[in-house]
Write a protein that holds these residues in place. Structure first.
Motif, short mmCIF file in Angstrom:
data_model
loop_
_atom_site.label_atom_id
_atom_site.label_comp_id
_atom_site.label_asym_id
_atom_site.label_seq_id
_atom_site.Cartn_x
_atom_site.Cartn_y
_atom_site.Cartn_z
N GLU A 12 10.36 -2.86 -7.07
CA GLU A 12 10.03 -4.05 -5.79
C GLU A 12 8.57 -4.56 -6.13
OE1 GLU A 12 10.30 -2.96 -0.91
OE2 GLU A 12 11.19 -1.54 -2.65
N LEU A 13 7.78 -3.64 -7.21
CA LEU A 13 6.14 -4.03 -7.10
C LEU A 13 6.26 -5.51 -7.76
CD1 LEU A 13 4.62 -1.04 -7.52
CD2 LEU A 13 4.21 -2.35 -5.51
N GLU A 14 6.87 -5.18 -8.64
CA GLU A 14 6.79 -6.61 -9.77
C GLU A 14 7.88 -7.41 -9.21
OE1 GLU A 14 7.86 -7.35 -14.74
OE2 GLU A 14 8.82 -5.28 -13.40
N ALA A 15 8.56 -7.21 -8.67
CA ALA A 15 9.01 -8.65 -7.67
C ALA A 15 7.84 -8.71 -6.81
CB ALA A 15 9.83 -8.18 -7.20
N ASP A 53 0.82 -1.03 0.09
CA ASP A 53 0.15 -0.11 -0.08
C ASP A 53 1.09 0.94 0.00
OD1 ASP A 53 -2.71 -0.89 1.33
OD2 ASP A 53 -1.17 -1.96 1.75
N GLU A 54 1.43 1.21 1.10
CA GLU A 54 2.61 2.37 1.29
C GLU A 54 3.73 2.77 -0.31
OE1 GLU A 54 2.59 4.31 3.92
OE2 GLU A 54 1.17 2.23 4.26
N LEU A 55 3.95 1.74 -1.05
CA LEU A 55 4.75 1.59 -2.80
C LEU A 55 3.73 2.62 -3.17
CD1 LEU A 55 6.63 -1.26 -2.62
CD2 LEU A 55 7.35 0.98 -1.46
N THR A 115 -4.37 -4.02 -3.81
CA THR A 115 -3.70 -4.44 -5.38
C THR A 115 -4.83 -2.63 -5.84
OG1 THR A 115 -4.01 -6.69 -5.13
CG2 THR A 115 -4.31 -5.76 -6.99
N SER A 116 -5.38 -2.27 -5.68
CA SER A 116 -5.97 -1.01 -6.41
C SER A 116 -5.39 0.38 -5.87
CB SER A 116 -7.51 -0.65 -5.23
OG SER A 116 -8.65 -1.39 -6.47
N GLN A 117 -4.79 0.29 -4.33
CA GLN A 117 -3.15 1.42 -4.37
C GLN A 117 -2.35 0.77 -5.30
OE1 GLN A 117 -3.86 3.78 -3.12
NE2 GLN A 117 -6.09 3.34 -1.57
N VAL A 118 -1.60 0.14 -5.85
CA VAL A 118 -0.78 -0.51 -6.31
C VAL A 118 -0.80 0.01 -7.90
CG1 VAL A 118 0.86 -2.07 -7.32
CG2 VAL A 118 0.24 -2.38 -5.24
#
Length: 450
Positions: A224-227, A196-198, A248-251
């Motif tokens: 980092e999100l892809e990993a 969420d923070e990312l 997932t929405s926040q990402v």
């Protein structure tokens, strides 16, 4: 609105089409474009269902306080000031949130209202006479931090977004430094980054990517999100319940803001995961409400899908022209018993009032007199004062103060105005000291001089 450096959905699709035509001839089948188009159709259909989740033809819905659907619905193409979205009492979603906006205390809370107002065409620096953006700037700490969060960077991010969208003056360097230093502070018990923070951080960083270190931080977050994406279903772990539609929405919101096309490549799996969480009535289920629409989850899911469909950020910097087009918010209230407007002295003497239409008065004379009731605030031994502020094009053009003893029932102010549309605000005080005591809430209305 002007856009930040992100890719537009239409420009990307047409660029792909043009490239395929040039390299493979008109008979070639554009496979990649077709795949992207199919994904967008699924997203567009889900958006329409989500809009219907909020819209009820009997106008029985309510927008109580602030909710992100005021941003999400606008991103989905809805104009919330249209009659379609008015309640049976002719109250708009904006009318519903402004009282709460004026009472908000935290920087992040105020910022959410400011963002919603800008997305719906209203000026956050003049909300019933209050400058919400200045309130946010005044709450910035020496460390650069905005918002009182202990466990999330969200309110700091929303504060930055609101100020950056309007290009408002604040300690930008300190705010960016705080974000870069702290966005990865928040970890769960399994020592995995809190996604969420990312996503939050990635929503704000593109607005300040001219600052040192920002572009590198964006690259690191995206990597980092892809990993961290679940390779099975594309979801993101929220630290508590496994794969989460909310996280997932926040990402996805953050990735779209950073210029990532989430309808292509590795992100499609996350979009499909979110789409699978939509239930029959158009809402989206949360991890803890399987099979049942959750209001919190739905508003962010709609925002994520709308951003994906549009192919750009939900938070775009306003151009000077955009800002000029924003309206000062004037509440739709019943002015009877509060304000009387007269077109000239003769009309006042005859008692011939100008009748309002909603919260607007139209007069055919340059000389205007405004009479207001103060009997309801009378206090023994305390003089009553009314400050009348008249604005045009967001600038104060007239400032008149009238004062009487505590026995007064009405006060009248007069001024001359050229043709045009004005915003008039009446402020009620006890006396005219340097820090006068407020007698009651201000009254604001529009005045059209023909």
């Amino acid at each position: 609105m002007s856009s930040i450096a992100v890719r537009s959905r239409k420009s990307v699709v047409w660029a792909l089409v043009a490239g395929l035509v040039l390299t493979a001839g008109l008979t070639a089948k554009p496979v990649q474009v077709q795949a992207a188009s199919d994904e967008q159709k699924k997203v567009s259909t889900a958006m329409k269902k989500a809009v219907n989740y909020y819209y009820k033809r009997d106008r029985s819905y309510k927008f109580d306080g602030f909710d992100w659907e005021l941003v999400a619905l606008t991103e989905a193409g809805e104009k919330l000031t249209n009659r379609k979205w008015l309640t049976k009492q002719n109250q708009s979603a904006i009318d519903a949130i402004v009282p709460a906006a004026l009472k908000a205390k935290g920087a992040g809370e105020i910022a959410k209202y400011a963002i919603a107002l800008m997305k719906n065409g209203y000026d956050p620096t003049n909300v019933n006479g209050v400058n919400l953006l200045q309130e946010i700037a005044d709450l910035q700490e020496k460390s650069g931090k905005m918002g009182d969060d202990t466990y999330t960077i969200a309110n700091h991010v929303y504060s930055m977004i609101a100020l950056e969208m309007y290009d408002y003056d604040y300690d930008r360097d300190a705010a960016v430094a705080f974000l870069l230093d702290h966005y990865d502070d928040y970890e769960n018990d399994k020592n995995k980054s809190k996604f969420d923070e990312l996503g939050f951080a990635l929503s704000a960083l593109p607005l300040v990517d001219d600052e040192a270190g920002v572009k590198q931080a964006e690259k690191e977050i995206i990597a980092e999100l892809e990993a961290g994406q679940d390779k099975t279903d594309g979801s993101y772990y929220d630290g508590f319940a496994g794969g989460s539609p909310d996280t997932t929405s926040q990402v996805l919101i953050g990735l779209s803001a950073a210029g990532e096309d989430v309808l292509e490549g590795p992100w499609v799996k996350s979009v499909d995961y979110l789409l699978a969480k939509q239930v029959k009535n158009g809402g989206f289920e949360a991890s803890w409400t399987p099979g049942e629409a959750n209001p919190y989850t739905t508003k962010f899911a709609l925002l994520a899908l709308a951003s994906a469909n549009n192919g750009d950020s939900a938070y775009q910097r306003l151009s000077d022209q955009d800002k000029e087009a924003l309206q000062a918010y004037v509440p739709t209230i019943d002015l009877s018993g509060k304000v009387e407007v007269y077109a000239g002295l003769e009309s006042l003497q005859k008692g011939t009032q100008t009748k309002p239409s909603g919260n607007a008065f139209t007069v055919n004379a340059g000389q205007v007199l405004v009479r207001t009731n103060v009997a309801d605030v009378a206090k023994e031994g305390k003089p009553v004062a009314v400050l009348v502020q008249v604005q045009k094009d967001k600038k104060v053009v007239q400032l008149v103060t009238v004062e009487a003893d505590g026995a007064a029932k009405q006060l009248t102010a007069g001024f001359s105005l050229d043709k045009g549309t004005y915003t008039v605000q009446l402020n009620y005080w006890y006396g005219l000291s340097t820090q006068p005591e407020t007698a009651k809430d201000p009254v604001t209305f529009q005045l059209v001089v023909k």
